[in-house]
Design a protein around this motif. Sequence first.
Motif, PDB file in Angstrom:
ATOM      1  N   ARG A   1       0.820  -1.199   0.000  1.00 31.03           N
ATOM      2  CA  ARG A   1       0.000   0.000   0.000  1.00 31.03           C
ATOM      3  C   ARG A   1       0.856   1.251   0.000  1.00 31.03           C
ATOM      4  O   ARG A   1       0.393   2.327  -0.397  1.00 31.03           O
ATOM      5  N   LEU A   2       2.064   1.128   0.499  1.00 26.13           N
ATOM      6  CA  LEU A   2       2.928   2.300   0.583  1.00 26.13           C
ATOM      7  C   LEU A   2       3.564   2.569  -0.774  1.00 26.13           C
ATOM      8  O   LEU A   2       3.847   1.647  -1.535  1.00 26.13           O
ATOM      9  N   SER A   3       3.810   3.841  -1.001  1.00 21.19           N
ATOM     10  CA  SER A   3       4.432   4.203  -2.276  1.00 21.19           C
ATOM     11  C   SER A   3       4.736   5.693  -2.247  1.00 21.19           C
ATOM     12  O   SER A   3       3.992   6.479  -1.650  1.00 21.19           O
ATOM     13  N   GLY A   4       5.832   6.059  -2.872  1.00 16.50           N
ATOM     14  CA  GLY A   4       6.158   7.464  -3.120  1.00 16.50           C
ATOM     15  C   GLY A   4       6.148   8.373  -1.917  1.00 16.50           C
ATOM     16  O   GLY A   4       5.813   9.559  -2.010  1.00 16.50           O
ATOM     17  N   LEU A   5       6.548   7.860  -0.772  1.00 18.93           N
ATOM     18  CA  LEU A   5       6.485   8.693   0.418  1.00 18.93           C
ATOM     19  C   LEU A   5       7.602   9.730   0.461  1.00 18.93           C
ATOM     20  O   LEU A   5       7.608  10.590   1.336  1.00 18.93           O
ATOM     21  N   TYR A   6       8.524   9.629  -0.467  1.00 16.35           N
ATOM     22  CA  TYR A   6       9.654  10.551  -0.450  1.00 16.35           C
ATOM     23  C   TYR A   6       9.173  11.989  -0.489  1.00 16.35           C
ATOM     24  O   TYR A   6       9.711  12.861   0.168  1.00 16.35           O
ATOM     25  N   ARG A   7       8.131  12.170  -1.233  1.00 14.36           N
ATOM     26  CA  ARG A   7       7.625  13.532  -1.361  1.00 14.36           C
ATOM     27  C   ARG A   7       7.079  14.052  -0.041  1.00 14.36           C
ATOM     28  O   ARG A   7       7.233  15.221   0.293  1.00 14.36           O
ATOM     29  N   ALA A   8       6.444  13.183   0.663  1.00 18.12           N
ATOM     30  CA  ALA A   8       5.802  13.620   1.902  1.00 18.12           C
ATOM     31  C   ALA A   8       6.806  13.763   3.034  1.00 18.12           C
ATOM     32  O   ALA A   8       6.667  14.633   3.889  1.00 18.12           O
ATOM     33  N   MET A   9       7.780  12.896   3.073  1.00 13.50           N
ATOM     34  CA  MET A   9       8.710  12.923   4.199  1.00 13.50           C
ATOM     35  C   MET A   9      10.146  12.753   3.701  1.00 13.50           C
ATOM     36  O   MET A   9      10.757  11.697   3.919  1.00 13.50           O
ATOM     37  N   PRO A  10      10.661  13.771   3.106  1.00 15.42           N
ATOM     38  CA  PRO A  10      11.980  13.631   2.477  1.00 15.42           C
ATOM     39  C   PRO A  10      13.087  13.313   3.470  1.00 15.42           C
ATOM     40  O   PRO A  10      13.952  12.498   3.171  1.00 15.42           O
TER      41      PRO A  10
END
Lengths: 162, 539, 124, 114, 970, 93
Positions: free
Chosen positions: E361-370
């Motif tokens: 379910r997780l994906s692309g969290l880099y944007r949210a929490m760099p």
Amino acid sequence: MSRRLPHPWLIAALVLLWLLFNQSLSPGHLLIGTLVALIAAKGLSALRPLPLRIRLSSAIPRLAVIVLVDIVRSNLAVARIVLFQTTRPRASGFINLPLDMRNRYGLAMLAIIITATPGTLWMRYDPAQRSVLIHVLDLIDEDALITLIKNRYERLLMDIFE
Amino acid sequence: MSGWAAHLVIAPILLPLVVSAAMLLFDERRRKLKRWMSFATTGALLAIAIILLRATDPYGVAAAPLVYLLGDWPAPFGIVLVVDRLSALMLLLTSVLGFTSLFYSMARWDRAGPRFHALFLLLLMGVNGAFLTGDIFNLFVFFEVLLAASYGLVLHGSGTDRARAGLHYVAINVATSLLFLIGVSLIYSVTGTLNMADLAARIPLVPREDLMLLEGGAAILGIAFLVKAGMWPLCFWLPGTYAAAAPPVAAMFAILSKVGIYVILRLTTLLFGDGAGRAADFADEWMLFGGLATILYGTLGVLSSQTLVRLAGHYVLISTGILLAALGTGQSTVVAAALFYLVSSTLAVSAFYLIIEPIGRGGEDEVAQAIAEPVFEDEYIGALEEEEDEIGIAIPATLAVLGGGFIFCALLLSGLPPLSGFIAKFAIIDGLLRGDGAVPPTVWALITLIILSGLATVVAMTRAGIDLIWTPTERPQLQLSIVEAIPIGILLALCLALMVQAGAVMEYIERAARTLGDAALYTSAALDAPRAGDGAIAP
Amino acid sequence: MIQAPDLPAWAAIIVGTLVLLGAAITLTGSVGLLRLGTFYQRAHAPTLGTTAGMACILVASALCFSVLQARPVLHEILIALFVTATTPVTLMLLARAALYRDREEQVAAEAAGTRKKGDTDLPA
Amino acid sequence: MEMVIALAIGILTASGVWLLLRPRTFQVILGLSFISYAVNLFILITGRLRTDAPPIIAKGDGVDASLYADPLPQALVLTAIVIAFATTALLLVMLLISRGLTGTDHVDGEDRDQ
Amino acid sequence: MFEEWPLFILFVLPFLGSLAAAFLPTWARNAAAGLAGTIAVVGLAILIALYPSLSGDGVVREQIQWLPSLGLNLQIRLDGLAWLFAFLILGIGALVVLYARYYMSPADPVPRFFSFLLAFMGSMLGVVLSGNLIQLVFFWELTSLFSFLLIGYWHHNQSARDGARIALVVTAAGGVCLLVGVLLLGRIVGSYDLDTILASGDRIRANGLYTPALILILIGAFTKSAQVPFHFWLPHAMAAPTPVSSYLHSATMVKAGIFVLMRLWPVLSGTDEWYLFVTTTGLATLLVGAWSAIFQQDLKGLLAYSTISHLGLITLLLGLGSPLALVAAIFHTVNHATFKASLFMAAGIIDHETGTRDLRRLSGLYRAMPITATLAMVAAAAMAGVPLLNGFLSKEMFLAEALAEHSGTYIDEALPYLATVASAFAVLYSLRFIHQTFFGPPPTDLPRVPGEAPPWMRLPVEILVLACLVVGVLPTLTIGPYLATAVRSILGDQTPAYSLAIWHGFNRPLMMSLVALVGGTILYLIYRKPLNEAKSSPVVGRLKGRKTFEAVMSAIVAGARACEAVVGTGRLQAQLRVLLCIALVAGGLPFVHFGYSLGQAPGTLVDPAFAIVWLIGGACAIGAAWQAKYHRLAALILMSGSGLATCITFFWLSAPDLGITQLLVEIVTTVLLLLGLRWLPKRLPEMWSGNRWPPSVLLRRSSDLAIAIAAGLGMAAIAYAIMTRPPPDSISRYFLERSYTEAGGTNVVNVILVDFRGFDTLGEITVLCIVALTVFSLLRRFRPAPESVKAPVQQRVQNAFDDAHADRKIGDTVADYLAIPRIMMEISFPIIIVFAIYILLRGHDAPGGGFAAGIAMSIAILIQYMAKGARQVEAQLIIRPLRWIGIGLLLATVTGAGAWLLGYPFLSSYFRYVDLPLFGTIPVASALLFDIGVFALVVGATVVVLIALAHQSIRVPRPSRPATDKEEGA
Amino acid sequence: MTGLLLALAITAAQVLLGFAMACAAWRLAQGPRAQDRVLGLDALYVNAMLLLLTFGIQTGRPLYFEAALVIALLGFASTVALAKFLMRGEVIE
């Protein structure tokens, strides 16, 4: 029957009992015996027994002799039945004895006498009808027996107790 | 000890007797008074036990046991009471359990049936007497006293389970008492004496052709004690009975099986100690193998128990088994450790019985009903209502306290650190391995079983504890009153103290074990005790 | 256990005879207990023992002890009194109970129709 | 004589044991009574058989102990009798309670077998 | 001295803190966290301050006397290895505390959490600072306990409860094994002192107990550090709050196992067994853990399996047995702790911010929490062994060791390849962790909207990641000296030369690393998609540790139940059978051993009358045994027959006291049993007619018969043997000789009872008192069986008869029935009282005494009850039996205690000849008072028992409630 | 001589009483009804009492008298209880 000394007869009898138990007539035992008798009599009076009056008369020794003699006689009779009458079914049965006596102590005495005499057995007393059911081992003449008991025992007992 | 203090030896027996006799003069309505009477008595017993403990253990002196000649008749003719370190220790243990159990019972259990306090004190009297007496028939009498009181207490609070278990308990123990009598009379028939010290002196002199009677008697006597101690396969009554008993009663019962152990220990060291030859080895073998079987059975029982009370009962069996087997190895290095274990496990089991009830409590409450609901119309129930909630303030954070207590108990029972259970088991195993020679297979088996039983306890306790304490349920909030919490706290604190003060306690127990092993000391003290007067007061 | 008190000959003979006689009478009564046919008949039998049998033995005993202790020993009379007073109690109670039980059985038998002809009627 | 008493003890024990092993509470209670008879006799004979020697001594000094039966077993039996009486009473009440609560007089509180 | 006190403080501080935190109120989370943090920091400061004294081979010790007799004292021992571990424990502990402060929800009872955490920290310190192996085990088990509490902290979750339970059972079991292993070491060496044991390596390895000790210790270590096959508990422990995971499963709990292996390395390693067990286990764990980690969908699960894998790696290194491998192992332990702790914390942040830990379910969290993403990536790279990070260094050392020759077995051959494969897997799962979480399309459908974590929560991660970097770049300057101290503390002079440089040249380990990196990347690219579909790891996933564990547990329980059913019983008959059989065997064996023999005493002649009496007694006994089931009354009457025979025997055997007492008891017992008979059910007709019993019944009966006959014969034989022997020199001679002169009584039996052995009598009447009390209180709540509640059938019939006749009232029958007997029974009352007093008073001189008198007295009362019924008697006689009991008991006791006033022991009788005017010279003995006490008590007790029973029929039962019906129906 | 005769006579009397007891015991064991058994028990008690009296004569000790007294005075209690149980179904109402 005063309040202070309930049942004097009884107390006397109990003191005698104590002395007989201890086989001693020493004053010490007389003393203790009286004390014990008082305690025991107190116990009895707590049970509120029916009042007992005994008339001292010549009826007592007469009754005693009669009873003793009857017991010996009927002992022999019953022994004979047991030992020698082997097969024949005995004519034993119940008789209903009407009584005039009402005193409970007298009745008790009568019950003792009748039961202690081998061959007769006191079975049931009916106060309403004032009669007693007796089982007799060797029943030959029912009426004769009834008169015998009434004359020989009941009358004397009524003399003593009523 | 002289003067009035000399009479302290008998006080643990007389005090509860007199107080309970006095209680009979008051009727059920004076509940509060009776409460205070028995509370004060148990307190006094505790104090007396401590004094006796100190009196038997003077600093730096090899103390002879204190001897009390009853009726001032010299031993072996009259009855003697003998207090040595071991009996003083057992007295103290009894007093502690008595005090805490009684305390706990005041929460509400003493109201679950009439005459609780009198029976309870008489139980204490019986147990104390069994620990004190130096006469084998007097021992029987005190066994009967404690059994009779325990019969009554098992059924305290009534109920179907109690009736069922109580019947078994009584039937078996009555049968056992008869065996006890047979054993005693056989021994008397050969030796002509009943005094334990005198027996110790006379047994070596018994001619060989009479030995069959003597040993037969001793064996039958042993069976009687083993039933009380709960050795497999004589122990099936125990878990059920303890489970059925009311919690404070079961907590007090924790000492009962130890009475059996104590007597076995006392008699084997005294009568069949060094030099008795075959009989001693024979008894040892029975104890060792019986003990092993008991541990195994107890372990199975612990694993298969559905309820905590039954688990506790089976744990009692395990502790019996460990004690029997450890003592049965015949290694002197292990006696002190076994005694330490005895103390620790008794306290732990007692605490556990006390804590089970509040944990499992909730919903339908049989006892409360029994109190409220007399069976017959003519029963007097006024006293029960007048002082409701007099003591018993619920304490906050009940769950935490109960949970903590439960964990403490689990650790104690399974022998995990940091409480005294660990030290006890460690000391036993260490003692078993301490010998110089090769370790026999039976000892390995014993060690294995001790370990396995501990593990089984962990497994079972974890399962039960998680289910009862952690699993959310619909039942009402757990409750615990101060009156219940304090005795549990005392017992657990004592276990903690045993751990912290393990050194001092162990030293005492080692001294106790040494005096126990010195049969001659006991014998001479008991037989040569001086009389107070030269015979009865002369005419 | 063959032994006997040291009595003068006359007393020994009387005591021995009385004891034997009493025992024989008692035995006769007990045999009656065996041989008589119905309960009511049997109930008469033991009274032999409680009267004559007992009397003989008690007299023997009293005589024996009076001679031995050289003073009248009378307390045997107590036994006689007590036995005479208590035996009727038990017999009366027992006989009445038997009567009740037999009646009940008779009623039950009548209800079931299994009552035999020969049975005597019991008083109600 | 010894044999008679030994057999008596044996028979009482055997009957008692048999009854003790029965499934009904009343049988158990009778069984225990029988065994306690046997045990009482047994304790008594540990002082050996003595007839006509009751331990009731003459007043005064100089008692010859060999003339009397051993009094100690007798005292023990007396204690045992009392205790047996007490336990019988208790067991009886126990069985009544059990019977009342469980509805059966089986020793296990339930009718498992006849 | 200066060095020692701080050590002790270090040792106890966490526990004190734990205790303090436990008492903080639920809401005081700042206070609790502050306390915990302060303790960790202070501990750290102490530790750092102590470091100088460790230079060289220095060891700091502190000892507190505790249990000297068992060789157990509190020994605190700080050496290099312990220092390093303690540093990890406290350092990471401090960071975890900070992290937890922000992680834990305010709704949780946080002080409890910190309390457990501190206790755990203390236990861990206890393990590493132990100077005594038993003490080590002690704290080892404590870590199991506190980890249980920490894992189960959210115990409202089923998974937390299960995880906690599994962890506890597995690790505690391991701990117990460790304990036994250590005990064996102690037996070999004779001491548990660590220094002594470390010095006796050769002796231990040469001992026959070495192998069992080794295996047990290894089991302990392996369970703790989650080695195959005990690894399954660790993934389940992930149900714990993340701070717990990051603490327990990176730096502490699991490392305890590693620590023990290192601690005992000098003693245990170097043998074939060690190599075989440890290497194989480590290798298997390395591979299984790495393989399983690849297929995890749960972030924490992935980390858990990777932890397992890394622990396997360390174990493997330790198993190789070479000093260099040991260095690598220690180094990797430290590295693993740093990067894994930070990764767990990062995973926790992700979980905290998004509400899920599911990789799918997780994906692309880099944007949210760099920032978090960067930190996680660095840590994951360290885990994967990317150069310039600390993981790379230790992994290089590992690979180098894998290549080295150790034993020449097949393991040696395969090790390089397997190590490379495992490294590739590590790369693969690290990549999967990072890529799936932080890259790819923006997340959809998350429970929460993700954002950056609060800075204070990130700070611990930042510190740890910084450590990874710094160590990775500058190993010799940072970790170097500490590592050296640790290694020296184990190896001493054998410390090998090693280098912590980043660049060792273009050698084979580097090649292997590169292969692994490239291979892992390629594998990830290929299998990215299918991995997301995996439900469990292939092959290894089949080994469902949890299921096996549960199956084993339930099998154990089921097995235990089955065994218990076989070897135990709940049935009374079976128990009694066993009891009797054992008593028979136990009593019989001596006779078998010594042979049964008769004595030479002359026999007595058979008395014919007596023989007849016993013919009757025996017949009655057998008859009663036969009749008891269906004819209870008959059996009861027959029992009276036997009882009478017993009484006659007592008289005949010179025991008149016994005879009288037994007669009286006989009467009371009969009445007692009759009273009980009324409440027993009507007997059912026999189930099996005639002799056709079912075989099981036949078997049971015949075995019972055999037991009965054996018991009877046994008793008869013993009794006969006794009677044929001359009596021993008994103590009763004394009683006979002194009875009159010193106690003033001629009835020796009574004198024994009230004087010589009066204490027995006191106990005996106490029993009677207890029984009376018990009976009284039991019958208060007596609930008769439903069919017994009604009046007996006789009474109903007779009352119906009275009712049916006009001239009779109900109750007339019974009144008539008793009319005449009642007269005689009434008269008997005073007579029996006189008699009772008579036998009471003369007891001292002739047969009788308090007990017999008491029973006689109670029979007198009983007769009145029978004559008149309870109600009428009680209206006339006021008997307070309980008071009688109390007074009797008090009288007896007080008489006994009266001797105290004269300075004599309890129960000393006072006795004197007195001249009284009327009585002459009579003996006055205090024993008489005692006997009167006995009398009162016996009267009271007997009456209580009988009357309490009798009262049951006149009580009116309440209508039973529905609940009771249900209970009775069940 | 008379001493021996007396001894023999007493022993013979004891044997006779023993047989009497056996008869009573037979009735006790055989029944057929409960009342017969109770009657048997009562007779057994009385015979035992007489037997004890002969013991007393034999030994010349008054001790046995007490035993007989107990049976005479109190022995009827158990028979009364049994009879009452038969009649009323319980001993104390």
